[in-house]
Design a protein around this motif. Structure first.
Motif, mmCIF file in Angstrom:
data_model
loop_
_atom_site.group_PDB
_atom_site.id
_atom_site.type_symbol
_atom_site.label_atom_id
_atom_site.label_comp_id
_atom_site.label_asym_id
_atom_site.label_seq_id
_atom_site.Cartn_x
_atom_site.Cartn_y
_atom_site.Cartn_z
ATOM 1 N N ASP A 353 0.837 -1.197 0.000
ATOM 2 C CA ASP A 353 0.000 0.000 0.000
ATOM 3 C C ASP A 353 0.871 1.246 0.000
ATOM 4 O O ASP A 353 1.644 1.471 0.923
ATOM 5 C CB ASP A 353 -0.914 -0.005 1.234
ATOM 6 C CG ASP A 353 -1.758 1.257 1.299
ATOM 7 O OD1 ASP A 353 -2.334 1.632 0.262
ATOM 8 O OD2 ASP A 353 -1.830 1.862 2.382
ATOM 9 N N GLY A 354 0.769 2.031 -1.034
ATOM 10 C CA GLY A 354 1.364 3.353 -1.007
ATOM 11 C C GLY A 354 2.847 3.451 -1.268
ATOM 12 O O GLY A 354 3.457 4.453 -0.919
ATOM 13 N N ILE A 355 3.495 2.444 -1.881
ATOM 14 C CA ILE A 355 4.910 2.588 -2.218
ATOM 15 C C ILE A 355 5.033 3.525 -3.408
ATOM 16 O O ILE A 355 4.334 3.387 -4.418
ATOM 17 C CB ILE A 355 5.540 1.222 -2.538
ATOM 18 C CG1 ILE A 355 5.748 0.426 -1.244
ATOM 19 C CG2 ILE A 355 6.873 1.390 -3.254
ATOM 20 C CD1 ILE A 355 6.437 -0.906 -1.432
ATOM 21 N N ASP A 356 5.935 4.472 -3.296
ATOM 22 C CA ASP A 356 6.203 5.407 -4.382
ATOM 23 C C ASP A 356 7.078 4.699 -5.408
ATOM 24 O O ASP A 356 8.257 4.413 -5.164
ATOM 25 C CB ASP A 356 6.918 6.644 -3.823
ATOM 26 C CG ASP A 356 7.229 7.684 -4.904
ATOM 27 O OD1 ASP A 356 6.902 7.446 -6.077
ATOM 28 O OD2 ASP A 356 7.803 8.731 -4.545
ATOM 29 N N ALA A 357 6.492 4.398 -6.587
ATOM 30 C CA ALA A 357 7.212 3.631 -7.604
ATOM 31 C C ALA A 357 8.497 4.327 -8.030
ATOM 32 O O ALA A 357 9.516 3.669 -8.321
ATOM 33 C CB ALA A 357 6.303 3.403 -8.811
ATOM 34 N N ALA A 358 8.471 5.664 -8.078
ATOM 35 C CA ALA A 358 9.662 6.410 -8.503
ATOM 36 C C ALA A 358 10.789 6.340 -7.480
ATOM 37 O O ALA A 358 11.942 6.653 -7.796
ATOM 38 C CB ALA A 358 9.280 7.865 -8.756
ATOM 39 N N SER A 359 10.461 5.926 -6.247
ATOM 40 C CA SER A 359 11.481 5.889 -5.182
ATOM 41 C C SER A 359 12.247 4.584 -5.146
ATOM 42 O O SER A 359 13.255 4.474 -4.430
ATOM 43 C CB SER A 359 10.817 6.115 -3.821
ATOM 44 O OG SER A 359 10.057 4.972 -3.435
ATOM 45 N N ILE A 360 11.804 3.563 -5.889
ATOM 46 C CA ILE A 360 12.453 2.252 -5.840
ATOM 47 C C ILE A 360 13.878 2.348 -6.388
ATOM 48 O O ILE A 360 14.111 2.861 -7.482
ATOM 49 C CB ILE A 360 11.637 1.220 -6.625
ATOM 50 C CG1 ILE A 360 10.263 1.032 -5.951
ATOM 51 C CG2 ILE A 360 12.383 -0.116 -6.699
ATOM 52 C CD1 ILE A 360 9.342 0.097 -6.685
ATOM 53 N N PRO A 369 22.805 -7.662 -2.480
ATOM 54 C CA PRO A 369 21.806 -6.925 -3.255
ATOM 55 C C PRO A 369 20.685 -6.411 -2.348
ATOM 56 O O PRO A 369 20.268 -7.093 -1.408
ATOM 57 C CB PRO A 369 21.284 -7.961 -4.246
ATOM 58 C CG PRO A 369 21.556 -9.287 -3.604
ATOM 59 C CD PRO A 369 22.819 -9.101 -2.812
ATOM 60 N N ALA A 370 20.227 -5.196 -2.616
ATOM 61 C CA ALA A 370 19.175 -4.584 -1.806
ATOM 62 C C ALA A 370 18.310 -3.699 -2.678
ATOM 63 O O ALA A 370 18.732 -3.222 -3.734
ATOM 64 C CB ALA A 370 19.786 -3.771 -0.666
ATOM 65 N N VAL A 371 17.084 -3.490 -2.236
ATOM 66 C CA VAL A 371 16.160 -2.561 -2.880
ATOM 67 C C VAL A 371 15.627 -1.617 -1.827
ATOM 68 O O VAL A 371 15.213 -2.056 -0.743
ATOM 69 C CB VAL A 371 14.995 -3.300 -3.574
ATOM 70 C CG1 VAL A 371 13.881 -2.327 -3.937
ATOM 71 C CG2 VAL A 371 15.487 -3.996 -4.830
ATOM 72 N N PHE A 372 15.654 -0.301 -2.121
ATOM 73 C CA PHE A 372 15.131 0.721 -1.230
ATOM 74 C C PHE A 372 13.843 1.281 -1.813
ATOM 75 O O PHE A 372 13.644 1.293 -3.027
ATOM 76 C CB PHE A 372 16.137 1.863 -1.066
ATOM 77 C CG PHE A 372 17.327 1.539 -0.214
ATOM 78 C CD1 PHE A 372 17.894 0.280 -0.207
ATOM 79 C CD2 PHE A 372 17.912 2.513 0.577
ATOM 80 C CE1 PHE A 372 18.997 -0.013 0.568
ATOM 81 C CE2 PHE A 372 19.024 2.242 1.353
ATOM 82 C CZ PHE A 372 19.566 0.964 1.350
ATOM 83 N N ALA A 373 12.959 1.785 -0.939
ATOM 84 C CA ALA A 373 11.720 2.410 -1.405
ATOM 85 C C ALA A 373 11.198 3.348 -0.326
ATOM 86 O O ALA A 373 11.649 3.313 0.827
ATOM 87 C CB ALA A 373 10.670 1.362 -1.762
ATOM 88 N N VAL A 374 10.220 4.167 -0.699
ATOM 89 C CA VAL A 374 9.593 5.114 0.211
ATOM 90 C C VAL A 374 8.084 4.917 0.168
ATOM 91 O O VAL A 374 7.499 4.680 -0.892
ATOM 92 C CB VAL A 374 9.924 6.577 -0.179
ATOM 93 C CG1 VAL A 374 9.205 7.560 0.752
ATOM 94 C CG2 VAL A 374 11.418 6.813 -0.145
#
Length: 484
Positions: A353-360, A369-374
């Protein structure tokens, strides 16, 4: 999922998200159905049906399982029997479960199941103190608090829904829902104070020292203050469901004085210390441990630095942390991830819910390996990361309230993730409480110096044994130490 995460962050007493606590890092009555039979091996008084066995098993599992300490459990059961006979409902039946959790916690099911953590038992200094906690929980059951709270919550939800949906007035419905939360919080606090007063009465009626309740709450306040790094225990905000510890200490002290002057009843200190000698203290290395400003999990082979100002609780399923004012919180846990699934898919699936796609953002953290998001909500900003370590996948989440973005602190925290050196892993040994007998000439400083603690050894020794600075040890009396 975002709401679930927020609930988990708030539940820092080591409670599962579905539970509500009240004594300390909280103790309280759990809202649960009252429909199950007690297993044959469970300690009990007589006769009554208990909560559903499946629910009981899930609840126990969420607190690390049952802790096997026959002498301690026998004492808790005998104390409960004495309290029940002195209560307003001596026909009620109770079963006591000792939980393998370092968190200071106790709670009750409406059916009569009582739960006490080994962390709470370790904090108490005598039988009357642990009896005070049990008397408080028994009062919740006899006063039918869980049922009353559930009914009030359901009525509030129904009225808000009718106004919003049937009368087509969402704004007023939302306002009424907000007001009902305040009302319910006040109602819950009133219940806690009512259970405190009733518990002291039962405590005295069973022949225990009625001032044991105030001593235990004072010890709780002191340990909470040390955990928060402050000079006094943190007080709740206006929507907290429990009154502040200082308020409770005043209430139970007044209740005890109405019964009589100090010296009434027994504290059975020697009996209590003998029953808890050797019990585990603090985190289980198999579930990860906090050492200074680091969290280490030898079984998973991972470690990280705890962010500045964050006090953490290591639960069985996650590491939860918060600042003293609650404005910043963290969560670290392991998530299921099938082979070949991308990390951004894992993050989306566990926070949908509500992850900013542009922030990935794809990154490498310590060669992993890691993935960040907002994700941004109305009042909170969440920084999220999914990191692959070997065959496991972990989440690291930091939340900040208001307009503050925790990005810089979050990245420092994630970058601190590392492996655990084998030698360091072997050095992590479980801690236990040991009861030592003071000799003539022993001082609090001398005994405190023997404790295996990261800092403030004297303060921890004093709080653990219910002593004030400058106290003189009594030769021949037992005292608690934390040792490997």
């Amino acid at each position: 999922m975002r709401a679930k995460f927020a609930r988990r962050l708030i539940a820092l007493g080591g409670l599962a998200a579905a539970l509500a606590g009240c004594a300390g890092e909280q103790t309280g009555t759990i809202l649960a159905p009252a429909t199950i039979a007690v297993p044959a091996q469970a300690p009990r008084t007589t006769g009554r049906r208990m909560a559903d066995e499946a629910d009981h098993a899930k609840l126990v599992a969420s607190f690390g399982g049952e802790y096997r300490a026959p002498a301690t459990l026998r004492l808790l059961t005998e104390v409960t029997d004495r309290l029940v006979r002195a209560s307003e409902r001596p026909d009620e039946a109770y079963a006591v479960t000792l939980l393998d959790s370092p968190v200071v916690n106790a709670f009750a099911l409406p059916s009569g199941r009582l739960y006490v953590t080994r962390g709470l038992v370790a904090l108490a200094s005598d039988t009357s103190e642990v009896a005070a906690v049990l008397a408080h929980e028994i009062a919740h059951v006899t006063l039918r608090h869980a049922t009353a709270r559930t009914e009030m919550a359901l009525r509030s939800q129904l009225v808000s829904r009718v106004v919003a949906d049937v009368l087509n007035d969402p704004a007023t419905g939302a306002q009424m829902e907000s007001q009902s939360k305040v009302t319910l919080a006040r109602f819950s606090r009133d219940q806690e104070l009512e259970a405190d007063a009733a518990g002291v009465k039962t405590l005295a009626g069973a022949g225990f020292d009625p001032f044991g309740a105030a001593r235990f709450l004072n010890a709780l306040n002191r340990t909470t203050a040390m955990k928060n790094g402050t000079g006094s225990g943190a007080e709740p905000d206006m929507l907290a469901t429990h009154p502040g510890t200082a308020e409770r200490i005043n209430l139970v002290t007044r209740a005890a004085r109405r019964i009589g002057a100090p010296g009434l009843g027994v504290d059975e200190r020697a009996r209590f210390l003998a029953a808890i000698d050797g019990i585990a203290y603090g985190d289980n290395p198999g579930d990860g441990m906090v050492r200074g400003n680091r969290f280490l999990h030898p079984s998973l082979g991972i470690a990280f630095e705890i962010p500045d100002g964050i006090a953490v609780e290591n639960t069985r399923n996650a590491v939860l942390g918060t600042t003293r004012d609650g404005s910043r919180r963290i969560l670290f846990d392991q998530v299921e991830s099938s082979t070949g699934r991308s990390l951004d898919d894992v993050l989306k699936a566990t926070w949908n819910d509500g992850i900013d796609a542009a922030s990935i953002e794809n990154r490498i953290v310590g060669g992993r390996p890691a993935v960040f998001a907002v994700s941004k909500g109305k009042d909170w900003t969440f920084r999220l990361a999914a990191i692959r370590v070997g065959e496991g996948t972990f989440r690291m989440i930091m939340a900040a309230k208001g307009s503050a973005d925790p990005d810089a602190a979050f990245r420092r925290w994630v970058d601190s993730l590392s492996g655990v050196d084998p030698d360091e892993a072997r050095s992590l040994k479980p801690l236990h409480l040991r009861i030592v007998t003071a000799s003539s000439g022993d001082t609090t400083e001398q005994l405190a110096a023997r404790m295996v603690v990261p800092d403030r050894a004297l303060d921890r020794f004093l709080a653990l044994n219910g002593l004030e600075r400058g106290a003189v040890l009594k030769p021949g009396q037992g005292y608690k130490l934390i040792e490997e």
